[in-house]
Every structure is written in structure tokens, then in C-alpha cells.
Design a protein around this motif. Structure first.
Motif, PDB file in Angstrom:
ATOM      1  N   ILE A  53       2.163 -12.365 -20.551  1.00 22.03           N
ATOM      2  CA  ILE A  53       2.367 -13.756 -20.145  1.00 22.03           C
ATOM      3  C   ILE A  53       1.203 -14.264 -19.301  1.00 22.03           C
ATOM      4  O   ILE A  53       0.742 -15.401 -19.482  1.00 22.03           O
ATOM      5  N   VAL A  54       0.719 -13.456 -18.378  1.00 26.12           N
ATOM      6  CA  VAL A  54      -0.366 -13.909 -17.500  1.00 26.12           C
ATOM      7  C   VAL A  54      -1.739 -13.718 -18.122  1.00 26.12           C
ATOM      8  O   VAL A  54      -2.757 -14.049 -17.513  1.00 26.12           O
ATOM      9  N   LEU A  55      -1.788 -13.190 -19.333  1.00 27.85           N
ATOM     10  CA  LEU A  55      -3.062 -12.981 -20.019  1.00 27.85           C
ATOM     11  C   LEU A  55      -3.562 -14.307 -20.577  1.00 27.85           C
ATOM     12  O   LEU A  55      -2.957 -14.888 -21.482  1.00 27.85           O
ATOM     13  N   GLN A  56      -4.655 -14.805 -20.025  1.00 25.63           N
ATOM     14  CA  GLN A  56      -5.221 -16.087 -20.445  1.00 25.63           C
ATOM     15  C   GLN A  56      -5.725 -15.993 -21.880  1.00 25.63           C
ATOM     16  O   GLN A  56      -6.505 -15.101 -22.214  1.00 25.63           O
ATOM     17  N   PRO A  57      -5.280 -16.899 -22.772  1.00 25.22           N
ATOM     18  CA  PRO A  57      -5.792 -16.863 -24.142  1.00 25.22           C
ATOM     19  C   PRO A  57      -7.288 -17.122 -24.167  1.00 25.22           C
ATOM     20  O   PRO A  57      -7.830 -17.837 -23.326  1.00 25.22           O
ATOM     21  N   SER A  58      -7.958 -16.555 -25.152  1.00 22.87           N
ATOM     22  CA  SER A  58      -9.391 -16.776 -25.298  1.00 22.87           C
ATOM     23  C   SER A  58      -9.640 -18.172 -25.865  1.00 22.87           C
ATOM     24  O   SER A  58      -8.727 -18.838 -26.341  1.00 22.87           O
ATOM     25  N   ASN A  59     -10.872 -18.580 -25.823  1.00 25.65           N
ATOM     26  CA  ASN A  59     -11.215 -19.942 -26.206  1.00 25.65           C
ATOM     27  C   ASN A  59     -12.356 -19.936 -27.224  1.00 25.65           C
ATOM     28  O   ASN A  59     -13.456 -20.398 -26.944  1.00 25.65           O
ATOM     29  N   PRO A  60     -12.096 -19.382 -28.413  1.00 25.30           N
ATOM     30  CA  PRO A  60     -13.190 -19.261 -29.380  1.00 25.30           C
ATOM     31  C   PRO A  60     -13.395 -20.531 -30.207  1.00 25.30           C
ATOM     32  O   PRO A  60     -12.523 -21.390 -30.263  1.00 25.30           O
ATOM     33  N   ILE A  61     -14.535 -20.614 -30.820  1.00 25.65           N
ATOM     34  CA  ILE A  61     -14.799 -21.635 -31.838  1.00 25.65           C
ATOM     35  C   ILE A  61     -14.945 -20.873 -33.155  1.00 25.65           C
ATOM     36  O   ILE A  61     -15.800 -20.002 -33.284  1.00 25.65           O
ATOM     37  N   VAL A  62     -14.085 -21.182 -34.108  1.00 25.57           N
ATOM     38  CA  VAL A  62     -14.015 -20.411 -35.340  1.00 25.57           C
ATOM     39  C   VAL A  62     -14.478 -21.276 -36.507  1.00 25.57           C
ATOM     40  O   VAL A  62     -14.008 -22.407 -36.680  1.00 25.57           O
ATOM     41  N   ASN A  63     -15.372 -20.744 -37.293  1.00 20.63           N
ATOM     42  CA  ASN A  63     -15.814 -21.439 -38.504  1.00 20.63           C
ATOM     43  C   ASN A  63     -15.077 -20.866 -39.702  1.00 20.63           C
ATOM     44  O   ASN A  63     -15.146 -19.671 -39.976  1.00 20.63           O
ATOM     45  N   GLN A  64     -14.365 -21.713 -40.401  1.00 15.91           N
ATOM     46  CA  GLN A  64     -13.658 -21.275 -41.607  1.00 15.91           C
ATOM     47  C   GLN A  64     -13.986 -22.249 -42.738  1.00 15.91           C
ATOM     48  O   GLN A  64     -13.597 -23.425 -42.683  1.00 15.91           O
ATOM     49  N   ALA A  65     -14.683 -21.755 -43.715  1.00 16.61           N
ATOM     50  CA  ALA A  65     -15.060 -22.559 -44.883  1.00 16.61           C
ATOM     51  C   ALA A  65     -15.767 -23.847 -44.468  1.00 16.61           C
ATOM     52  O   ALA A  65     -15.473 -24.939 -44.968  1.00 16.61           O
ATOM     53  N   GLY A  66     -16.656 -23.722 -43.483  1.00 11.98           N
ATOM     54  CA  GLY A  66     -17.419 -24.884 -43.042  1.00 11.98           C
ATOM     55  C   GLY A  66     -16.696 -25.776 -42.056  1.00 11.98           C
ATOM     56  O   GLY A  66     -17.250 -26.754 -41.574  1.00 11.98           O
ATOM     57  N   LYS A  67     -15.455 -25.454 -41.744  1.00 11.97           N
ATOM     58  CA  LYS A  67     -14.683 -26.263 -40.808  1.00 11.97           C
ATOM     59  C   LYS A  67     -14.664 -25.590 -39.446  1.00 11.97           C
ATOM     60  O   LYS A  67     -14.384 -24.409 -39.328  1.00 11.97           O
ATOM     61  N   THR A  68     -14.958 -26.362 -38.410  1.00  9.77           N
ATOM     62  CA  THR A  68     -14.975 -25.827 -37.058  1.00  9.77           C
ATOM     63  C   THR A  68     -13.646 -26.110 -36.378  1.00  9.77           C
ATOM     64  O   THR A  68     -13.197 -27.259 -36.331  1.00  9.77           O
ATOM     65  N   ILE A  69     -13.008 -25.057 -35.878  1.00  9.95           N
ATOM     66  CA  ILE A  69     -11.738 -25.189 -35.172  1.00  9.95           C
ATOM     67  C   ILE A  69     -12.013 -25.023 -33.685  1.00  9.95           C
ATOM     68  O   ILE A  69     -12.461 -23.961 -33.256  1.00  9.95           O
ATOM     69  N   VAL A  70     -11.774 -26.038 -32.914  1.00  9.72           N
ATOM     70  CA  VAL A  70     -12.027 -26.002 -31.486  1.00  9.72           C
ATOM     71  C   VAL A  70     -10.697 -26.004 -30.755  1.00  9.72           C
ATOM     72  O   VAL A  70      -9.776 -26.735 -31.122  1.00  9.72           O
ATOM     73  N   THR A  71     -10.594 -25.211 -29.721  1.00  9.48           N
ATOM     74  CA  THR A  71      -9.349 -25.144 -28.955  1.00  9.48           C
ATOM     75  C   THR A  71      -9.165 -26.405 -28.137  1.00  9.48           C
ATOM     76  O   THR A  71     -10.084 -27.186 -27.924  1.00  9.48           O
ATOM     77  N   ASN A  72      -7.947 -26.592 -27.638  1.00  6.01           N
ATOM     78  CA  ASN A  72      -7.691 -27.759 -26.801  1.00  6.01           C
ATOM     79  C   ASN A  72      -8.261 -27.555 -25.400  1.00  6.01           C
ATOM     80  O   ASN A  72      -8.844 -26.514 -25.104  1.00  6.01           O
ATOM     81  N   SER A  73      -8.072 -28.522 -24.529  1.00  8.95           N
ATOM     82  CA  SER A  73      -8.709 -28.493 -23.209  1.00  8.95           C
ATOM     83  C   SER A  73      -8.265 -27.315 -22.377  1.00  8.95           C
ATOM     84  O   SER A  73      -8.992 -26.835 -21.515  1.00  8.95           O
ATOM     85  N   ARG A  74      -7.046 -26.853 -22.594  1.00  8.05           N
ATOM     86  CA  ARG A  74      -6.544 -25.715 -21.845  1.00  8.05           C
ATOM     87  C   ARG A  74      -6.933 -24.389 -22.487  1.00  8.05           C
ATOM     88  O   ARG A  74      -6.666 -23.326 -21.938  1.00  8.05           O
ATOM     89  N   GLY A  75      -7.511 -24.449 -23.650  1.00  2.92           N
ATOM     90  CA  GLY A  75      -7.961 -23.205 -24.286  1.00  2.92           C
ATOM     91  C   GLY A  75      -6.843 -22.404 -24.913  1.00  2.92           C
ATOM     92  O   GLY A  75      -6.983 -21.215 -25.168  1.00  2.92           O
ATOM     93  N   ILE A  76      -5.688 -23.043 -25.168  1.00  5.81           N
ATOM     94  CA  ILE A  76      -4.553 -22.300 -25.719  1.00  5.81           C
ATOM     95  C   ILE A  76      -4.696 -22.258 -27.230  1.00  5.81           C
ATOM     96  O   ILE A  76      -4.551 -23.266 -27.918  1.00  5.81           O
ATOM     97  N   THR A  77      -4.988 -21.113 -27.748  1.00  5.21           N
ATOM     98  CA  THR A  77      -5.227 -20.952 -29.182  1.00  5.21           C
ATOM     99  C   THR A  77      -4.323 -19.904 -29.812  1.00  5.21           C
ATOM    100  O   THR A  77      -4.247 -19.817 -31.019  1.00  5.21           O
ATOM    101  N   GLY A  78      -3.665 -19.082 -29.000  1.00  6.64           N
ATOM    102  CA  GLY A  78      -2.896 -17.984 -29.553  1.00  6.64           C
ATOM    103  C   GLY A  78      -3.691 -16.713 -29.691  1.00  6.64           C
ATOM    104  O   GLY A  78      -3.153 -15.673 -30.042  1.00  6.64           O
TER     105      GLY A  78
END
Length: 453
Positions: A110-135
Motif C-alpha cells: 500500500i505504501v509503495l509509490q507506483p512508478s512513473n514511466p513513459i511507455v511507447n506502444q506501437a508509436g503511442k506514448t502513454i504518460v501517467t497522470n500528475s500523481r504518477g498512479i499507473t499501476g
């Protein structure tokens, strides 16, 4: 001085080491050992720095599979530790320990802060929200990097969970309800309170510090602690404390290891990560000198006090019957770093004649090894964990290669040189006592024969 230590100092030390937090910490950390050993085995196979072996391993395609086993055995040490510590706290309180351990595990996540990566998938960039909650889980904190957090969360969770159950702040079901169902409801209230509480802690760190609790603990507590222990002063203090406690009959190895294992294993996992990554295993890259290997392979090898020097003298030079008899008993145990026959048979415990070499030899061995690594004579230890019962030289080779094994041999030879004048003096004393006793027995026999005549 011996009376003062036994009456004033040791009772306080024993009281401290017998407290619930230290006992839970010591016993809980033990659960990590078998999985670290398994992970180390696959780390060796997948990362052995021999070009021909590395080429063959890559050609077989086994490396990714070996890495998978290594990552989820060696590199989840913090998860195992937090569960084991809370489990052991509850078990000592004689309440259901499994629910306590699981609650601590969930609290850690629970207290483990999720990471905040930028992932490229098929040319699409997925950016996390301001809090960095990505799962995404920051897996770095599942291993040695999260060890201090695991210790704190495990101890607090085990204590609070046990307090709720012992004070009957639980949901009680009729006796007719099956025990497994009743136990799950007993855990409901303490688990709900704890998970909610740790959730609030996560929210507070995320809002005010903009970083996770684990990251904060790593920067503020764990990093300074690792730096403090990873120093010549830390090496010297730990080596002296072990034999100092043993001199008074207290199991110094178990006590000091119980306190130091978390930090030393964190240092080891940092080194293992460097070794596995292929980067140069240096202090500049984040490697550590003082790891569990330094303590096990150069501080307590062949037993506390590094008593192989005593064994060599007794086998080849001893004159007294007492030492000769002990030498034959100690050969097999010494191979596997066990020396209780010497500790209590010579004895080394409470023996002022042998106290100086008993304390000096491991301190000298660890100190010289520290500076040998510092000067580049031998490499940093690779972080691989080998059981403390692994025979000398073989253990040195596993943790650092042939140069480390050779250095270990030199330290064993040094132990003989330091022990020699002291054990020779003690041997002469024992021989004299045996001769006097034999002469007295012969005189009694002679007097008896004369009287009968």
C-alpha cells in the motif's frame, strides 16, 4: 572485570536481544535465507563472468528464464522480510500469525509509490497522470532497497495487530463456526484498521512530500545506515562485538547478525544488482565493501574467532592430551565453520590467555579485507549469498573469484600466526598440569602399594 561484565553488562544486552522487536526481527529475517540462496544459485549460472560460459548460456536462451527465478526469489527479499517479521511477532504472542504476516505484506504494498514511466506502444506514448498512479510497481523496493521500510512496517504491523487481538478488539463468532472461518473474522478489524492507517500514511507522503514513504525512508534512514556500516569503523565494531560477546559465553554471532543482517543484505543486493547488470562492480557505481559475505567469509569463517589457526596448531604441534583430543573432534565441524568444541572445550569462553587472539584475529581479517577491497587487491563481493556453513576457500571463490579465495587462504594462515604464541603458552600450561596430576596419581599409587606391603 569478568564479574562486572557478567553482572552488569551482559544482563542488559541479553534483555535487549530478548525483546519482542529484536526477536521478531531476527527470526523474521531468517525466512529470506533459503530464497536468497536459490536466487544466488541462478544468479551465478546466468551471470558467471567467464566468456565461454556466457556465450554458451546466451546461445541456449536460458538466461532470461534464470533471471526470472533470480528476480522473484533474491530480489523480493523485502516482501519476505516484512511478512516474516510480522508473522514472528504474532507467533510469539501466541495468536494466528499468518493473518498478521499477510496484513504486513499488504501494508508494505500500500505504501509503495507506483512508478512513473513513459511507455511507447506501437508509436503511442502513454504518460501517467500528475500523481504518477499507473499501476506499475517499483520493483526496486521489493529487494534490498526496501529493507528498512520492511523492518519498520513488519514490526509496527505485528505489534498493532497483536494488540488488537490480545485486547479482544475483534469480531467473535460462535464456537460452532469452523475455526478457519472464525479466524478470518478475527483478522477483519485489526486488518481493516492497519490497512486504512497505512493508506493514510501513503496519502500523507504523496501529498506533502510528493514521494513515497519507502523512498523517504531509503534516503533519510537506510542510505546513511548503509554508509555508516559500510566503513572501516563499522567493520571493526561488528568484528569485535561478536567475539567480545562469545568470550562471555553469549552467542555473539546470532545476536549481531540479528541486528545487522537487514543492512548487510541490503548492501549485498546492491552488489548483486551491479554484478547482474554487467556494470563494473565498484564503489563508484554504488557497490559496497561491507556485505554479508565480508562477515561470513572473513569474520566467522571456520567459526567465531576464525579458530582454524588453533586447529592447525593442535593437530601438528600440541603436546597436551586435552588439546590433542579436542583437535580430532573439531576437524569435521571446522570444515563447515562450526567451532563449539573449541569455544567450550579448550575453552575459549572466559579464557584470558586466548582472549587477545580470539578477538584480534577476526578484527584483523575483516579490516585487512576491507582495505584489500578498497585498494583493489581483491574485487568487491558480487552479492551472491552462500550459506555460512560453506567451506572456506570454496565460499571465497563463489563470492569473489579466485583472488578472493586466495586472500581468504592468506587470512586463515594469518590466524595461525596470531594464535601461535598464545596457544603454545596455554598448551605448555596444560601439559604441566597434566604431568603434575600424573605424578600425583603415581605417588598415590606408590603410597598405597607401600602401605599394603
Amino acid at each position: 572485570m569478568g564479574d562486572y561484565i557478567n553482572q552488569k553488562v551482559l544482563p542488559k544486552i541479553m534483555k535487549f536481544t530478548s525483546t519482542r522487536p529484536i526477536t521478531a526481527l531476527k527470526n523474521g529475517m531468517m525466512y529470506t535465507i533459503p530464497f536468497i540462496i536459490v536466487g544466488s544459485f541462478f544468479l551465478i549460472l546466468g551471470s558467471l563472468p567467464v566468456e565461454s560460459w556466457a556465450n554458451w548460456m546466451n546461445s541456449t536462451g536460458l538466461v532470461p528464464y534464470f533471471n526470472q527465478i533470480y528476480n522473484f526469489s533474491f530480489n523480493i527479499m523485502a516482501l519476505i522480510a516484512v511478512t516474516g517479521i510480522a508473522y514472528e511477532w504474532a507467533r510469539a504472542e501466541k495468536i494466528d500469525p499468518l493473518a498478521s504476516g499477510i496484513t504486513a505484506l499488504l501494508s508494505f504494498l500500500i505504501v509503495l509509490q507506483p512508478s512513473n514511466p513513459i511507455v511507447n506502444q506501437a508509436g503511442k506514448t502513454i504518460v501517467t497522470n500528475s500523481r504518477g498512479i499507473t499501476g506499475w510497481i517499483d520493483t526496486g523496493f521489493l529487494g534490498g532497497k526496501g529493507m528498512i521500510a520492511a523492518i519498520i512496517i513488519g514490526l509496527l504491523t505485528g505489534w498493532i495487530y497483536s494488540w488488537f487481538v490480545k485486547n479482544n478488539i475483534t469480531i467473535k463468532l460462535p464456537d460452532s463456526v469452523p475455526a478457519n472461518v472464525a479466524n478470518s473474522f478475527i483478522a477483519l478489524i485489526p486488518a481493516a484498521v492497519l490497512l486504512t492507517g497505512w493508506g493514510l500514511v501513503y496519502m500523507a507522503f504523496d501529498h506533502f512530500a510528493h514521494e513515497g514513504m519507502l523512498q523517504w525512508l531509503y534516503q533519510v534512514i537506510q542510505t546513511p545506515l548503509q554508509g555508516l556500516t559500510d566503513s572501516f569503523g563499522g567493520v571493526l565494531v561488528v568484528s569485535l562485538l561478536i567475539t567480545f560477546l562469545w568470550f562471555f559465553g553469549v552467542h555473539g554471532s546470532a545476536i549481531i547478525s540479528g541486528v545487522m543482517t537487514g543492512i548487510l543484505m541490503s548492501n549485498s543486493t546492491d552488489n548483486a544488482a551491479l554484478f547482474h547488470s554487467g556494470k563494473a562492480l565498484t564503489v563508484a557505481n554504488g557497490g559496497h565493501i561491507f556485505t554479508q559475505a565480508l562477515l561470513d567469509q572473513f569474520g566467522t569463517v571456520t567459526g567465531a574467532g576464525i579458530t582454524v589457526g588453533l586447529l592447525f596448531y593442535i593437530l601438528f604441534f600440541a603436546k597436551s592430551d586435552q588439546l590433542k583430543a579436542l583437535g580430532t573432534l573439531e576437524i569435521a565441524p571446522a570444515i563447515f565453520n562450526i567451532n563449539e568444541p573449541f569455544l567450550f572445550g579448550i575453552p575459549l569462553v572466559m579464557n584470558p590467555v586466548l582472549a587477545i587472539p580470539f578477538m584480534v584475529v577476526p578484527a584483523l581479517s575483516m579490516s585487512l579485507t576491507y582495505f584489500a577491497i578498497k585498494l583493489g587487491i581483491i574485487p568487491l563481493f558480487n552479492g551472491i549469498y552462500v550459506p555460512w556453513t560453506t567451506p572456506a576457500l570454496f565460499s571465497g571463490f563463489l563470492v569473489g573469484g579466485w583472488r578472493t579465495a586466495l586472500w581468504q587462504a592468506l587470512m586463515l594462515a594469518m590466524s595461525f600466526a596470531v594464535y601461535f604464541p598464545f596457544i603454545r603458552t596455554y598448551d605448555k600450561t596444560l601439559l604441566k598440569q597434566e604431568q603434575e596430576k600424573l605424578a600425583e596419581e603415581n605417588k598415590e599409587k606408590s603410597d598405597t602399594a607401600t602401605a599394603q606391603a
